[in-house]
Design an enzyme around this catalytic site. Structure first.
Site, mmCIF file in Angstrom:
data_model
loop_
_atom_site.group_PDB
_atom_site.id
_atom_site.type_symbol
_atom_site.label_atom_id
_atom_site.label_comp_id
_atom_site.label_asym_id
_atom_site.label_seq_id
_atom_site.Cartn_x
_atom_site.Cartn_y
_atom_site.Cartn_z
ATOM 1 N N TYR A 163 0.830 -1.198 0.000
ATOM 2 C CA TYR A 163 0.000 0.000 0.000
ATOM 3 C C TYR A 163 0.866 1.250 0.000
ATOM 4 O O TYR A 163 2.037 1.225 0.389
ATOM 5 C CB TYR A 163 -0.971 0.014 1.191
ATOM 6 N N CYS A 164 0.252 2.359 -0.447
ATOM 7 C CA CYS A 164 0.899 3.664 -0.465
ATOM 8 C C CYS A 164 -0.201 4.716 -0.375
ATOM 9 O O CYS A 164 -1.360 4.388 -0.136
ATOM 10 C CB CYS A 164 1.741 3.837 -1.726
ATOM 11 N N THR A 165 0.137 5.973 -0.579
ATOM 12 C CA THR A 165 -0.837 7.038 -0.364
ATOM 13 C C THR A 165 -2.049 6.925 -1.282
ATOM 14 O O THR A 165 -3.188 6.905 -0.822
ATOM 15 C CB THR A 165 -0.178 8.412 -0.560
#
Length: 243
Positions: A182-184
């Site tokens: 996951y990331c922003t």
């Protein structure tokens, strides 16, 4: 009252005519009073825009009118003030730099998990097949310090180009588990999941990233806030600025 619409969006899609696109997009945004950053590259588009809601959505609609951008989706949040100082459109080699030319999401995505499904997995502690679920943060260390999924792996990378080497060094600990990168907003974890699967790891990307997760299920299993790349600095699970 929060009246400024903030949107983030990206799409991996083959692009040409980048110089002409840059000038046209910048002129369109400036004329509409919209500020932010747009990155164009042969592999696609990455954008962060803020302004009057109708103006911002109008720019997105204009983009989607072109077939190659038809699947462009945006995550929305609101702020009281304009979080960008100007409108910038840049041309780069990659819309998110990984320095792995063979990783081409525009040719096919890694499997994605929806925010709703991920919450259910985290509630249960396992995925639908009873496998252990591991959250893997693909962001830079300083971003992770603002907030992350509880128990998520954090390799303390300083830039995304370090991700492949970090993955190679710890691959053995991930094999046999269901890994959710996951990331922003989803752009980094999309490339990360492809790379991990090429290394034999059962990896999924969180569809829409942290901001998409906040939008659909709130802050369940999340600790802290989420760093964003504008003058808001960070938003909470309610997508409200924390600055």
């Amino acid at each position: 009252m929060s009246s400024v619409l903030n949107v983030s969006a990206y799409l991996f899609t083959a692009l040409d005519g980048l110089e002409e696109r840059r000038e046209r997009l910048r002129a369109r945004a400036v004329a509409a009073g919209v500020r932010g950053t747009i990155i164009l590259a042969p592999e696609g588009i990455n954008l962060f825009l803020a302004g009057d809601a109708a103006a911002v959505r109008g720019i997105l609609d204009d983009l989607r009118a072109e077939e190659r951008f038809a699947n462009l989706t945006a995550k929305e949040s609101w702020s009281r003030e304009q979080p960008f100082r100007k409108m910038v459109v840049k041309i780069k080699r990659e819309i998110i730099r990984m320095d792995r030319p063979a990783i081409r999401p525009e040719g096919g995505r890694a499997p994605a998990v929806s925010p709703q499904t991920l919450k259910r997995w985290l509630d249960d502690g396992v995925d639908d097949h009873g496998r252990e679920v591991v959250m893997l943060d693909t962001r830079n260390g300083f971003e992770v310090d603002y907030g992350r999924f509880a128990g998520a792996i954090d390799w303390r990378i300083e830039r995304f180009t370090q991700f492949p080497d970090a993955a190679g060094a710890t691959r053995g600990s991930l094999v046999g588990k269901t890994v959710v990168s996951y990331c922003t907003g989803g752009i980094r974890c999309e490339k990360a999941a492809i790379h991990l699967r090429e290394q034999g790891v059962e990896a999924f990307q969180l569809d829409g990233g942290v901001l998409g997760y906040f939008e659909h299920v709130g802050g369940a299993h999340w600790d802290g806030d989420c760093f964003v790349f504008d003058e808001r600095e960070a938003v909470g699970p309610d997508l409200a600025p924390r600055r």
